[in-house]
Every structure is written in structure tokens, then in C-alpha cells.
Design an enzyme around this catalytic site. Structure first.
Site, PDB file in Angstrom:
ATOM      1  N   HIS A  99      19.763  -8.081  -6.175  1.00  0.00           N
ATOM      2  CA  HIS A  99      19.407  -6.472  -5.480  1.00  0.00           C
ATOM      3  C   HIS A  99      17.744  -5.572  -5.962  1.00  0.00           C
ATOM      4  O   HIS A  99      17.471  -5.733  -7.159  1.00  0.00           O
ATOM      5  CB  HIS A  99      20.383  -5.937  -5.923  1.00  0.00           C
ATOM      6  CG  HIS A  99      20.339  -4.201  -5.358  1.00  0.00           C
ATOM      7  ND1 HIS A  99      20.367  -4.204  -3.863  1.00  0.00           N
ATOM      8  CD2 HIS A  99      20.195  -3.087  -5.373  1.00  0.00           C
ATOM      9  CE1 HIS A  99      20.065  -2.813  -3.552  1.00  0.00           C
ATOM     10  NE2 HIS A  99      20.035  -2.389  -4.410  1.00  0.00           N
TER      11      HIS A  99
ATOM     12  N   ASP B   6      26.743  -4.596  -2.893  1.00  0.00           N
ATOM     13  CA  ASP B   6      26.349  -4.724  -4.340  1.00  0.00           C
ATOM     14  C   ASP B   6      26.824  -3.687  -5.560  1.00  0.00           C
ATOM     15  O   ASP B   6      26.440  -3.076  -6.354  1.00  0.00           O
ATOM     16  CB  ASP B   6      24.770  -3.240  -3.927  1.00  0.00           C
ATOM     17  CG  ASP B   6      24.218  -3.965  -3.040  1.00  0.00           C
ATOM     18  OD1 ASP B   6      24.020  -4.854  -3.575  1.00  0.00           O
ATOM     19  OD2 ASP B   6      23.187  -3.090  -2.305  1.00  0.00           O
TER      20      ASP B   6
HETATM   21  C1  GRF Z   1      14.363  -9.279  -2.375  1.00  0.00           C
HETATM   22  O1  GRF Z   1      13.175  -8.411  -2.823  1.00  0.00           O
HETATM   23  C2  GRF Z   1      15.578  -9.105  -2.611  1.00  0.00           C
HETATM   24  O2  GRF Z   1      15.476  -8.557  -4.096  1.00  0.00           O
HETATM   25  C3  GRF Z   1      15.856  -8.513  -1.317  1.00  0.00           C
HETATM   26  O3  GRF Z   1      15.597  -9.127  -0.750  1.00  0.00           O
HETATM   27  C4  GRF Z   1      14.385  -9.188  -1.041  1.00  0.00           C
HETATM   28  C5  GRF Z   1      13.903 -10.850  -0.655  1.00  0.00           C
HETATM   29  O4  GRF Z   1      12.366 -11.318  -0.687  1.00  0.00           O
HETATM   30  N1  GRF Z   1      17.347  -8.803  -2.047  1.00  0.00           N
HETATM   31  P1  GRF Z   1      11.720 -12.369  -0.408  1.00  0.00           P
HETATM   32  O5  GRF Z   1      12.352 -13.004   1.342  1.00  0.00           O
HETATM   33  O6  GRF Z   1      12.155 -13.604  -1.745  1.00  0.00           O
HETATM   34  O7  GRF Z   1      10.700 -12.735  -0.574  1.00  0.00           O
END
Ligand code: GRF
Length: 330
Positions: free
Chosen positions: A243, A284
Site C-alpha cells: 500500500h 488494507d
Molecule cells: C503502487 O503504488 C502500489 O503501492 C499500489 O499500486 C501501485 C502500482 O504501481 N497498490 P505499479 O503498477 O506497480 O507501477
């Protein structure tokens, strides 16, 4: 005022009001109880003020807190109030701080950075050419990465574990046809599965498919759907999520992507970070495994904060996944 409080707690409007009501009920009940106990003990104007103070303090420090937990649990917000109480106990110095913070560095070498009991330094990997072993797929732990977006975290994890002797990313699961993560999977020769809502939420949650591929562990890396009970039950304690904030603040339903960073900036927080946690049936709210923080400067915007958070995620997430799997010996 309400909005600021809601942002501080990092909850959805509905949960905010439930929590607010729990506080209200607790305050009222505590006041009634204090009056009742005062009468029961026979306190009157002749009673020494010290006794009255003692009763009020006892009510505030013990009675009120127990009532808060009781109403919290009754209204389905046990997790929020339990964390609230733990924080209070930490502030009072009764409970040792459980949250380890660290500076923004990709070189994670010390186990103390990890807050979960299962973290230790992993078994050393082979160092010299003579010792290098070819991974035997039958002996590896097969994991699946679930993602809905660009897949930058998935990519970092895949790269980190590419030649790993005991862990293999064997599947990428995605709910969005055309999402960037599917291209990441393809570029790395990893099979991918695009899932449908009906089967995921009201069918077998694709558990038989995962089992067919011997998947033992699931990593959510930017996966936006809630995980159904069928999947949680099939993988108890074996699903983790990342998260982009310091939970328990700025989490819950509707708190994802830029919404999180916008809320953090709007609340003028001085720091944010990432939380890697186990997944349970609530958004979460599973047990925390790891947190890392970054500073927020005056000039930061949701966009610049998102960049900082992504860098933190990329630096830590692959290593946390590796250490967790190696140490849990899944
Ligand atoms: C990340 O910031 C993660 O924390 C959130 O979604 C985003 C995914 O980014 N849950 P990516 O697709 O890995 O670039």
C-alpha cells in the site's frame, strides 16, 4: 474539521461516521457509568477530592478505553480501535514501538528494518561460479503476482527473483485486459491470466488454476480488486499486498493510487511511505510486515510524492518478498 479528522484517520466517509459514533457512545456511556459508580461508592461533597480524581482517572485510563474497544468491535471497527489503543499505549511508554522506520535507502541489509518476526537474513545465495546451481522448478516456491496497472512493482520483483534458486514467479494475474503488467509478463516469459469479475467474486476465485500451477504464495502489486474469501481461505497467511502510504492512515476502500497521495498532501503530512502487509477480508487491514518512510517537502505535490513512493516500493518490495518466502520456508 470533519474532513481533516477523516484524512488524519485515513478512512472512507462511511467508516469515519461509524468511528465517530463509537467515540460518541463511549463518551456518553463513560459519563453515565462515572455518575453511577460515584453514587454506588457513596461519594458526596464531603468526599476528599483525591478520591474523586482517582475515580475519574481510572475511568479515563481504563474504563473509557475498554468501552471504546467494545463499541469499536460492536460496530465492526475492532481493527481501527485496537490500533488506536496500541498507539496510545506506545505513547504512554507502556507498549514498545512496533513500527520500525528507516531512511530512504535501497541497501537493506539489517533485519531490524523489518518489523515482522519472520524476517531474518536469508540463507546466503551461491557466490562463486562453482557453487552456482541451476534452479530446479520442482523444488522452487511458485508465486503469483496480481496486478491491475503498469506493473512496475511486478517487474522489479520478477527481475529480482529471475535466477533465484528457490522462488519462481510462475504467473501474473490481471483483471484489466491491456494493462502494462501483461506486457511485463510477456517480456519476461511469464504466463499471464486475465480474470473475470463473475468467476473471481462469485465463482471459484480461480483457486483451481492457481493450484494447478502449484502456486504457494500470492503477491498483490497494485491489484485494485478486493480479494474474495475463497482465495483468502485457500491461501491463509500467504497473500501480501503493498500500500502506498503508512497504514493504518490513508487506507481502506477507495484509497488507492493518486487518491492516497492527494489525501496525504492535503493533510500536510510531513512524511509518507509504504506498507507491506498480509491480506485479510478487509481492505488494507491485515497484519503489517514492513514499513519504510520518506519525507514530504513543502514543494511536494501528489505527483512528486507518487514518484518517491514508487522508488521506495521498487527498492524494498522485491527484497521483502524474497526474505519473507525464504524465512517462512513456504
Ligand atoms: C503502487 O503504488 C502500489 O503501492 C499500489 O499500486 C501501485 C502500482 O504501481 N497498490 P505499479 O503498477 O506497480 O507501477
Amino acid at each position: 474539521m470533519f474532513n481533516r479528522l477523516r484524512e488524519k484517520w485515513g478512512v472512507t466517509p462511511r467508516r469515519f461516521w461509524v468511528i465517530f459514533i463509537a467515540f460518541g457512545l463511549t463518551g456518553t456511556t463513560a459519563a453515565i457509568l462515572t455518575r453511577y459508580i460515584t453514587g454506588w461508592l457513596g461519594f458526596d461533597e464531603t468526599t476528599h477530592w483525591g478520591w474523586k480524581l482517582l475515580l475519574r482517572l481510572g475511568m479515563l485510563l481504563i474504563g473509557y478505553q475498554l468501552l471504546l474497544l467494545m463499541y469499536g468491535a460492536l460496530l465492526g471497527e475492532w481493527a481501527f480501535f485496537w490500533k488506536y489503543e496500541r498507539k496510545l499505549l506506545q505513547k504512554l511508554g507502556i507498549l514498545k514501538s512496533l513500527e520500525s522506520k528507516n531512511n530512504y535507502t535501497p541497501e537493506i541489509k539489517e533485519a531490524k528494518l523489518f518489523i515482522h518476526k519472520d524476517f531474518q537474513t536469508p540463507n546466503p545465495q551461491p557466490q562463486t561460479p562453482n557453487e552456482v546451481q541451476t534452479p530446479d522448478s520442482r523444488l522452487q516456491t511458485h508465486i503469483a503476482i496480481f496486478a491491475s496497472g503498469a506493473g512496475s512493482n511486478a517487474e522489479k520483483i520478477i527481475q529480482h527473483l529471475k535466477e533465484h534458486i528457490s522462488i519462481k514467479v510462475s504467473l501474473v494475474v490481471c483483471n484489466k485486459p491491456g494493462a502494462g503488467v501483461l506486457a511485463v509478463a510477456e517480456a519476461n516469459g511469464i504466463p499471464s491470466l486475465v480474470i473475470e469479475k463473475e468467476r473471481f467474486f462469485r465463482g471459484d476465485a480461480y483457486v483451481p488454476v492457481l493450484q494447478e500451477l502449484s502456486i504457494r504464495f500470492v503477491v498483490l502489486a497494485g491489484f485494485l480488486w478486493k480479494v474474495p474469501t475463497a482465495l483468502i481461505d485457500a491461501y491463509p497467511g500467504k497473500i501480501i499486498n503493498i500500500h502506498p502510504a503508512l497504514l493504518p492512515k490513508y487506507g481502506g476502500k477507495g484509497m488507492y493510487g493518486m487518491k492516497v497521495h492527494e489525501a496525504v498532501i492535503a493533510a500536510r503530512e510531513k512524511e509518507s511511505g509504504i506498507t507491506i502487509h498480509y491480506v485479510n477480508e478487509h481492505f488494507d487491514e491485515g497484519e503489517h510486515i514492513f514499513q519504510a518512510t520518506c519525507q514530504i517537502e513543502e514543494a511536494d505535490t501528489p505527483e512528486t510524492l507518487a514518484q518517491k513512493i514508487h522508488a521506495l516500493e521498487h527498492a524494498h518490495f522485491p527484497i521483502v518478498v524474497e526474505r519473507l518466502l525464504v524465512n517462512l520456508k513456504i
